[in-house]
Write a protein that holds these residues in place. Structure first.
Motif, mmCIF file in Angstrom:
data_model
loop_
_atom_site.group_PDB
_atom_site.id
_atom_site.type_symbol
_atom_site.label_atom_id
_atom_site.label_comp_id
_atom_site.label_asym_id
_atom_site.label_seq_id
_atom_site.Cartn_x
_atom_site.Cartn_y
_atom_site.Cartn_z
ATOM 1 N N PHE A 102 0.830 -1.207 0.000
ATOM 2 C CA PHE A 102 0.000 0.000 0.000
ATOM 3 C C PHE A 102 0.867 1.261 0.000
ATOM 4 O O PHE A 102 1.881 1.321 0.697
ATOM 5 C CB PHE A 102 -0.886 0.010 1.248
ATOM 6 N N ALA B 67 0.357 5.382 0.420
ATOM 7 C CA ALA B 67 -0.553 6.503 0.700
ATOM 8 C C ALA B 67 -0.126 7.746 -0.076
ATOM 9 O O ALA B 67 1.055 8.080 -0.141
ATOM 10 C CB ALA B 67 -0.566 6.799 2.195
ATOM 11 N N SER C 139 -10.065 8.670 -9.541
ATOM 12 C CA SER C 139 -10.399 9.611 -8.472
ATOM 13 C C SER C 139 -10.795 10.944 -9.101
ATOM 14 O O SER C 139 -10.205 11.363 -10.089
ATOM 15 C CB SER C 139 -9.157 9.776 -7.592
ATOM 16 N N ARG D 294 -11.333 8.361 1.344
ATOM 17 C CA ARG D 294 -10.178 7.566 0.992
ATOM 18 C C ARG D 294 -10.562 6.648 -0.167
ATOM 19 O O ARG D 294 -11.664 6.099 -0.185
ATOM 20 C CB ARG D 294 -9.773 6.715 2.196
ATOM 21 N N HIS E 259 -8.953 3.587 -2.939
ATOM 22 C CA HIS E 259 -7.812 2.785 -3.402
ATOM 23 C C HIS E 259 -7.777 2.741 -4.924
ATOM 24 O O HIS E 259 -8.800 2.500 -5.557
ATOM 25 C CB HIS E 259 -7.933 1.335 -2.913
ATOM 26 N N VAL F 118 -3.369 4.778 -2.199
ATOM 27 C CA VAL F 118 -4.480 5.219 -1.358
ATOM 28 C C VAL F 118 -4.596 6.730 -1.490
ATOM 29 O O VAL F 118 -3.806 7.474 -0.903
ATOM 30 C CB VAL F 118 -4.245 4.825 0.124
ATOM 31 N N ASP F 119 -5.549 7.183 -2.295
ATOM 32 C CA ASP F 119 -5.763 8.622 -2.449
ATOM 33 C C ASP F 119 -6.555 9.115 -1.233
ATOM 34 O O ASP F 119 -7.402 8.396 -0.709
ATOM 35 C CB ASP F 119 -6.544 8.921 -3.737
ATOM 36 N N THR F 120 -6.245 10.323 -0.810
ATOM 37 C CA THR F 120 -6.841 10.831 0.429
ATOM 38 C C THR F 120 -7.342 12.264 0.236
ATOM 39 O O THR F 120 -6.880 12.973 -0.648
ATOM 40 C CB THR F 120 -5.784 10.863 1.557
ATOM 41 N N ALA G 127 -4.902 7.071 6.530
ATOM 42 C CA ALA G 127 -4.183 6.479 5.399
ATOM 43 C C ALA G 127 -2.747 6.105 5.777
ATOM 44 O O ALA G 127 -2.123 5.280 5.132
ATOM 45 C CB ALA G 127 -4.175 7.439 4.216
ATOM 46 N N VAL H 188 0.520 1.338 5.772
ATOM 47 C CA VAL H 188 1.026 1.479 4.405
ATOM 48 C C VAL H 188 2.536 1.230 4.408
ATOM 49 O O VAL H 188 3.196 1.324 5.440
ATOM 50 C CB VAL H 188 0.714 2.858 3.766
ATOM 51 N N THR I 296 -10.162 -0.746 -8.150
ATOM 52 C CA THR I 296 -10.433 0.005 -6.928
ATOM 53 C C THR I 296 -11.184 -0.858 -5.921
ATOM 54 O O THR I 296 -11.698 -1.925 -6.264
ATOM 55 C CB THR I 296 -11.250 1.284 -7.233
ATOM 56 N N ASP I 297 -11.216 -0.379 -4.687
ATOM 57 C CA ASP I 297 -11.980 -1.058 -3.638
ATOM 58 C C ASP I 297 -13.406 -0.523 -3.583
ATOM 59 O O ASP I 297 -14.227 -0.999 -2.821
ATOM 60 C CB ASP I 297 -11.300 -0.845 -2.277
#
Ligand code: GDP
Ligand code: K
Ligand code: MG
Length: 301
Positions: A11, A13, A35, A47, A49, A62-64, A86, A90, A187-188
């Protein structure tokens, strides 16, 4: 196929203050739009993924939401929580900053990075915007004095420059382990969630300065119509105050019509199918500062 023992996965972040280009960068790294992005801060609220799989490795970005100071509503706290969480579990942190600009909010993020025992790679984004290239070096040196990072890479998410360097650097720090997600996942998040994000992106991009932060989107219907051979999507746009409703609708419904046209285009691409999209606007007083309303609208940790 590569030797399973050599496969790397982990992962990564993507953090930083609002508007430095985190989401644009993640999309560039993924090679596809996932995103949502806009010139307005707080476009990314959740958040998300983004999964990049190859024969030899799988990087889960992991975009935040941007870490921001100020903004006292429940939704601001939710976004900062989503960004802070996040850091947990990671393998690498990508700390995104903007070339030539260093603000108090960057400083606050840098401080958080200071105490991490995972590698931090600083990405200096938007180098395409720099008029005088010779100021980049002093800027990089200044960053080097401010934080203890593992690497600094000047990049442009727009021009796709420096992108392979990021991947190479990230891979150095990923553990040898099997893929975390099936290799065809990108993506999740569900298509339904992504649909609401697409509609919100068009609103963020179309609306003026005040209203976008008071807007959220709820998908009420998300169904494939076998007879018509198309997806039927009903999205409810919620605003905080009655005055905002007319702004979202626009003169003679022009604004919401534009939002619908643009959103439908992206939705067709995502669903790879024809799409029938309907939009409504409703007032839900104060939704952004009401924990229960937030939770019911999908703002859950
Ligand atoms: P985030 O809030 O950090 O996720 O930032 P976004 O990805 O939403 O981008 C914020 C704004 O910066 C948008 O208008 C992007 O189009 C723009 N942007 C992102 N990357 C670049 C870049 O490399 N160069 C330039 N010139 N603009 C960029
Ligand atoms: K943004
Ligand atoms: Mg973003």
């Amino acid at each position: 196929m590569s030797d399973e023992k050599d496969f790397k996965a982990g992962f990564v972040a993507v953090i930083g203050r609002p508007n430095v280009g985190k989401s644009t960068l993640m999309n560039t790294l993924l090679g596809q739009k996932l995103s949502i992005t806009s010139p307005k801060p707080q476009t990314t609220r959740h958040r998300i993924h983004g999964i990049h799989s190859t024969e030899n490795y799988q990087i889960v970005f992991v975009d935040t939401p941007g870490m921001h100071l100020g903004g006292q509503k429940s939704i601001n706290r939710y976004m900062n929580r989503a960004a802070n969480s996040a850091f947990a579990d990671v393998d690498v942190v990508l700390f995104v900053v903007e070339a030539g600009r260093w603000t108090q909010e960057d400083q606050a993020v840098a401080q958080k990075c200071q105490n991490l025992d995972i590698p931090v790679i600083v990405l200096v984004n938007k180098i395409d915007k720099m008029q005088q290239k010779e100021v980049l070096l002093p800027y990089l040196q200044k960053i080097a004095e401010k934080i203890d990072f593992d690497e600094v890479i000047p990049v442009s998410a727009y021009k796709k420059s420096g992108i392979e360097l990021i991947e190479a650097e990230v891979l150095k720090h990923l553990p040898n382990q099997p893929a975390i997600f099936p290799e065809d996942y990108i993506t999740d998040r569900s298509s339904r969630f992504l649909a609401s994000e697409i509609v919100r992106e068009k609103l963020m991009r179309t609306l003026g300065d005040e209203v976008p932060y008071g807007v959220t989107v709820e998908i009420e219907k998300f169904k494939f119509d076998e007879e018509e051979g198309r997806w039927v999507i009903h999205a409810l746009i919620l605003v905080e105050r009655p005055g905002q409703k007319q702004i979202v609708i626009g003169k003679q419904g022009q604004l919401i019509k534009q939002v619908g046209i643009q959103a439908r285009k992206d939705l067709m691409k995502m669903m790879d199918s024809r799409v029938h999209l309907e939009l409504w606007v409703k007032v839900k007083e104060n939704w952004a500062d009401d924990d229960r309303a937030l939770a019911s609208l999908g703002y859950t940790d």
